[in-house]
Design a protein around this motif. Structure first.
Motif, mmCIF file in Angstrom:
data_model
loop_
_atom_site.group_PDB
_atom_site.id
_atom_site.type_symbol
_atom_site.label_atom_id
_atom_site.label_comp_id
_atom_site.label_asym_id
_atom_site.label_seq_id
_atom_site.Cartn_x
_atom_site.Cartn_y
_atom_site.Cartn_z
ATOM 1 N N ASP A 71 3.301 9.826 1.629
ATOM 2 C CA ASP A 71 2.127 10.400 0.969
ATOM 3 C C ASP A 71 1.203 10.950 2.060
ATOM 4 O O ASP A 71 0.897 10.247 3.026
ATOM 5 N N SER A 73 -1.892 11.681 1.703
ATOM 6 C CA SER A 73 -3.291 11.337 1.467
ATOM 7 C C SER A 73 -3.815 10.437 2.584
ATOM 8 O O SER A 73 -3.058 9.675 3.200
ATOM 9 N N GLY A 132 2.822 4.045 -0.658
ATOM 10 C CA GLY A 132 3.982 4.247 -1.522
ATOM 11 C C GLY A 132 4.995 3.142 -1.377
ATOM 12 O O GLY A 132 4.691 1.958 -1.542
#
Length: 486
Positions: A71, A73, A132
């Motif tokens: 991810d 982010s 994740g």
């Protein structure tokens, strides 16, 4: 020795232990890694590193980076001190180096967090919170933080003519707006304090605690030469902290060199350099000739090479003087006179001047070969001989005239009887292979003549030299050099 002004007068015994603690803390800085590790996407767990943990009054500032391969982010960063949760932040600061290593992830993965931290010494650790896949929040690193004693940095520790120059900064977390002194020890010499209070824009930007916290001072050199440890300490309430340590080579006696005692066509030139580390000005250099004559000169001429090696002292430390012809063939010794601290003057050594260059041999850089006298001079562009020595050639061959160096051959042979010679510098233009070289040897290594016979006619045309002279000419000569045969 007692104490003065509340500062211990001898801290060096504890310096090694404290310095080792500082080294361990530095090692811990790198445990978490950095952006220089990989370019491909990581696995299921976050990667990153805790790069710095800087103590602040009642707080700690943490910097580093973290990202998750699953991810892009920004990740949350959780921080613990001594195993207890301290606070959290987010890795969303722009880091171009991270983007360069992980172009798929982008640049917004750095963190710069300031969290409250009680006074004392703490082990501070940072963790990246997984987004994740994977079931772990990896540790980015741990750093020992001490925000209960003064901290800082030693930026400069160098020998200068006036002493030892120390430059850096220090902050006391208990009194962040104050400018306390720091304690300094210089090996077996100076021990005392120097003030802070010098403005430092970088420190002010990083630590918004008010006041000026820099130091910039010169302390005395020790009374003896050699490698000298220098340490700067913060001190408060009986507790000390190492601001920084360095080892400096201390020299109080003069340094220098007698580069040459060289003959010209009618005088002798002496050259070299010298200075005293205790001052910026020139020192006196005395010369002693074999006949008892003593003369001197100030070493104040331009020597850019000296300035390049000793930038703090400039280039005005060379000497070059011409002395009368009667000193030709004599050994001349040079002594640099000590100024200020230091045990003695410096013996620069002795050199013997050679024979005068024949006046009829031209001007400028050249090789002069006196065929009748069986002698060679290697004359530099300034008109003085860098070397002169006896040789063995052939009577009136080559004849008088100007020739030119046109080739070099490291290993050469005579073309018969297995005779070889080394360091061949060719100068005869007729293509017959004449040149300067070592004394030839037969195949079994037997020389064609002894060095004791140099100065007499022995050769069939080339110019034979002793091995040291042949090597010197090989390195000295250049293609196109004039060879003057007289």
């Amino acid at each position: 020795m007692g104490a003065e002004g509340g500062y211990p007068m001898r801290l060096m015994r504890r310096a090694t232990t404290v310095a080792l603690m500082a080294l361990l803390a530095t090692i811990l800085v790198t445990v978490g890694g950095s952006a220089a590790t990989a370019g491909a996407a990581p696995g299921d767990l976050p990667v990153g590193g805790l790069e710095t943990a800087t103590p602040l009054p009642g707080a700690v500032r943490l910097t580093g980076w973290a990202l998750d391969g699953n991810d892009t982010s920004p990740l949350d960063i959780h921080v613990y001190a001594d195993g207890q949760f301290l606070g959290l932040g987010r890795a969303d600061e722009t880091r171009g180096d991270i983007a360069a290593r992980y172009p798929w992830a982008g640049a917004d993965h750095g963190f710069d967090l300031t969290l409250a931290l009680s006074p004392g010494r703490h082990v501070v650790c940072a963790f990246a919170i997984n987004l994740g896949l994977g079931d772990q929040n990896p540790q980015l690193g741990c750093i020992v933080v001490a925000n209960d004693v003064p901290f800082g940095w030693l930026d400069v520790a160098e020998r200068v003519p006036e002493g030892i120059h120390l430059k850096g900064w220090s902050i006391d977390p208990a009194a962040p707006s104050s400018s306390p002194d720091v304690y300094v020890e210089v090996g077996w010499g100076f021990a005392g304090t120097i003030p802070t209070g010098v403005p430092n824009a970088g420190v002010a930007a990083t630590y918004p605690v008010g006041g000026n916290h820099g130091f910039d001072a010169i302390v005395p050199v020790p009374s003896r030469d050699g490698a000298t440890p220098v340490c700067v300490y913060g001190y408060r309430g009986g507790a000390t902290s190492v601001i920084g340590c360095a080892e400096i080579g201390v020299q109080t006696s003069p340094v220098g060199s007698l580069d040459g005692v060289r003959t010209g066509t009618g005088d002798v030139r002496i050259s070299g350099w010298a200075f005293d580390p205790d001052q910026r000005g020139p020192v006196e250099v005395q010369f002693h000739a074999e006949d008892g004559t003593v003369f001197g000169v100030l070493a104040s001429g331009s020597r850019p090479d000296v300035a390049a090696s000793y930038p703090a002292y400039g280039d005005a430390h060379g000497f070059a003087l011409e002395i009368p012809a009667r000193f030709a063939g004599q050994s001349v010794c040079a002594i640099a006179i000590n100024v200020g601290p230091g045990a003695s003057n410096l013996d620069l050594g002795c050199k013997r001047s050679g024979n005068f260059i024949p006046a009829s041999s031209g001007v400028g850089r050249r090789i002069v070969y006196d065929n009748i006298g069986q002698h060679v001079w290697l004359v530099a562009a300034d008109g003085y001989a860098d070397r002169d020595y006896q040789v063995s050639g052939r009577y009136r061959d080559p004849g008088p005239g100007n020739y030119m160096v046109y080739a070099f051959q490291r290993y050469a042979d005579a073309g018969h009887d297995g005779i070889t010679m080394d360091y061949f510098v060719a100068f005869h233009p007729a293509g017959v292979g004449y040149g300067f070289h070592t004394i030839p040897v037969f195949a079994d290594g037997t020389p064609l003549q002894d060095e004791s016979k140099l100065g007499s006619f022995q050769s069939a045309g080339c110019v034979r030299q002793a091995i040291p002279d042949a090597i010197f000419l090989w390195n000295w000569a250049q293609i196109g050099d004039t060879v003057v045969v007289i």
